[in-house]
Design a protein around this motif. Structure first.
Motif, short mmCIF file in Angstrom:
data_model
loop_
_atom_site.label_atom_id
_atom_site.label_comp_id
_atom_site.label_asym_id
_atom_site.label_seq_id
_atom_site.Cartn_x
_atom_site.Cartn_y
_atom_site.Cartn_z
N GLY A 167 0.80 -1.21 0.00
CA GLY A 167 0.00 0.00 0.00
C GLY A 167 0.83 1.27 0.00
N VAL A 168 2.16 1.13 0.13
CA VAL A 168 3.05 2.30 0.11
C VAL A 168 3.04 2.93 -1.28
CG1 VAL A 168 5.44 3.07 0.35
CG2 VAL A 168 4.52 1.35 1.92
N LYS A 169 2.92 4.25 -1.33
CA LYS A 169 2.87 4.96 -2.61
C LYS A 169 3.95 6.04 -2.66
CE LYS A 169 -0.76 2.74 -4.13
NZ LYS A 169 -0.64 1.78 -5.26
N TRP A 170 4.51 6.22 -3.84
CA TRP A 170 5.51 7.26 -4.06
C TRP A 170 5.07 8.16 -5.21
CZ3 TRP A 170 10.40 8.09 -1.75
CH2 TRP A 170 10.76 7.16 -0.77
N GLN A 171 5.24 9.46 -5.02
CA GLN A 171 5.02 10.43 -6.08
C GLN A 171 6.30 11.24 -6.28
OE1 GLN A 171 1.62 12.93 -5.36
NE2 GLN A 171 0.15 11.27 -5.65
N VAL A 172 6.56 11.59 -7.54
CA VAL A 172 7.72 12.43 -7.87
C VAL A 172 7.20 13.76 -8.40
CG1 VAL A 172 9.84 12.63 -9.20
CG2 VAL A 172 9.05 10.37 -8.47
N TRP A 173 7.75 14.84 -7.85
CA TRP A 173 7.34 16.19 -8.27
C TRP A 173 8.56 16.97 -8.73
CZ3 TRP A 173 2.31 18.26 -8.16
CH2 TRP A 173 1.34 17.37 -7.68
N ALA A 174 8.41 17.64 -9.86
CA ALA A 174 9.47 18.49 -10.40
C ALA A 174 9.19 19.93 -10.00
CB ALA A 174 9.53 18.37 -11.92
N ARG A 175 10.13 20.52 -9.29
CA ARG A 175 9.98 21.91 -8.83
C ARG A 175 10.82 22.83 -9.72
NH1 ARG A 175 8.49 24.33 -4.05
NH2 ARG A 175 8.40 22.33 -2.95
N ARG A 176 10.16 23.81 -10.33
CA ARG A 176 10.84 24.83 -11.14
C ARG A 176 10.38 26.19 -10.63
NH1 ARG A 176 13.12 23.36 -16.03
NH2 ARG A 176 12.52 25.32 -17.05
N GLY A 177 11.25 26.85 -9.91
CA GLY A 177 10.84 28.10 -9.28
C GLY A 177 9.80 27.82 -8.21
N ASP A 178 8.66 28.50 -8.29
CA ASP A 178 7.60 28.27 -7.30
C ASP A 178 6.51 27.37 -7.85
OD1 ASP A 178 6.60 29.99 -9.18
OD2 ASP A 178 5.76 31.43 -7.76
N GLN A 179 6.76 26.71 -8.99
CA GLN A 179 5.78 25.82 -9.58
C GLN A 179 6.21 24.36 -9.43
OE1 GLN A 179 3.00 27.07 -10.50
NE2 GLN A 179 3.64 29.22 -10.45
N MET A 180 5.22 23.47 -9.25
CA MET A 180 5.50 22.05 -9.12
C MET A 180 4.63 21.25 -10.08
SD MET A 180 5.89 21.56 -4.99
CE MET A 180 6.50 19.87 -5.16
N THR A 181 5.22 20.22 -10.68
CA THR A 181 4.50 19.36 -11.62
C THR A 181 4.77 17.91 -11.25
OG1 THR A 181 4.88 20.98 -13.36
CG2 THR A 181 4.12 18.81 -14.04
N GLU A 182 3.73 17.09 -11.19
CA GLU A 182 3.93 15.68 -10.87
C GLU A 182 4.43 14.93 -12.10
OE1 GLU A 182 0.47 13.56 -9.60
OE2 GLU A 182 1.60 11.73 -9.13
N LEU A 183 5.44 14.09 -11.88
CA LEU A 183 5.94 13.21 -12.93
C LEU A 183 5.24 11.86 -12.77
CD1 LEU A 183 9.76 14.01 -12.85
CD2 LEU A 183 7.95 15.10 -14.19
N LYS A 184 4.25 11.63 -13.58
CA LYS A 184 3.46 10.41 -13.45
C LYS A 184 4.15 9.25 -14.18
CE LYS A 184 -0.87 12.91 -12.87
NZ LYS A 184 -2.26 13.07 -13.32
N PRO A 185 3.86 8.00 -13.76
CA PRO A 185 2.81 7.59 -12.83
C PRO A 185 3.29 7.47 -11.39
CG PRO A 185 3.74 5.66 -13.87
CD PRO A 185 4.46 6.85 -14.47
#
Length: 231
Positions: free
Chosen positions: A63-81
């Motif tokens: 049930g453990v889940k990992w998410q990766v987020w790319a931070r550029r300046g003050d914006q964040m975008t999830e790198l799916k899946p």
């Protein structure tokens, strides 16, 4: 009616900004905690993008889940899946391409490819890069009959950042990715402990989206198809 037509362009702009990948998300949802493992923190060569990995714990290991987020300046975008393990990453030297080396189980790994678009990293292919590599492997006359059952792994070879100069090649920078494929079979002779595929290599062209096998890998690939460990 007049008021509607005056505000419609502003509404359209708001909708456009809301769906922009760089502005779409403010960060991970509640319950996800930023890992303090320094080995899971990555920064692009130009310093503009920092990758942050967040974990949501669970009493159930699966049930453990990992998410990766790319931070550029003050914006964040999830790198799916979203995945069940943390991941490794490599950027190209121009910071425009990013490969995710994602553990999926014991001795198994997938690859995902991302590209900068409109100031944010997004998935560069509809299928995972590893799925595309395996599809290429099974499309070739010399490899299409090989069936693998477990420890199926796609690996990104070192050298992404400098065009694989360590191999003695003079390929353009930021153009190619070298991938090695491995896996093992359930069925094999009784005198063989392990049999399968060991580091079969192919090359992915970031410009054309096509695979090939450079001649320099012909001998090693032939040996990779015959890999086994006898008892």
């Amino acid at each position: 009616m007049t008021a509607f037509f005056r505000t419609a362009p502003w509404l359209a702009l708001a909708l456009m900004l809301a769906t922009s990948p760089t502005l779409a998300a403010a960060g991970p949802p509640p319950g996800y905690v930023l890992t303090d493992n320094e080995d899971l923190a990555f920064t692009s060569p130009d310093g503009a993008t920092k990758l942050e990995q967040y974990m949501k714990d669970s009493e159930d290991l699966f049930g453990v889940k990992w998410q990766v987020w790319a931070r550029r300046g003050d914006q964040m975008t999830e790198l799916k899946p979203e995945q069940g393990y943390g991941a490794g990453f490599r950027f190209t030297s121009d910071s425009q391409w990013l490969v995710r080396m994602q553990k999926t189980g014991s001795g198994e790994q997938d690859l995902f490819l991302y590209h900068i678009e409109n100031g944010a990293f997004v998935n560069a292919t509809k299928k995972s890069l590893s799925d595309l590599a395996w599809a290429y492997f099974h499309s070739r006359p010399d490899t299409k009959k090989m069936k693998l059952d477990y420890h199926i792994s796609a690996n990104l070879m070192k050298g992404t950042e400098d065009g694989y100069r360590w191999l003695g090649v003079d390929w353009p920078n930021n153009r190619y990715l070298l991938i090695s494929l491995s896996g093992e079979m359930d069925k094999h002779p009784k005198n063989v402990a392990v049999k399968g595929l060991a580091d079969w290599k192919c090359r992915y062209d970031l410009k054309t989206g096509k695979f090939d096998v450079p001649k320099m890998f012909a001998k090693e690939n032939a040996e990779a198809l015959e890999w086994e460990i006898k008892r």
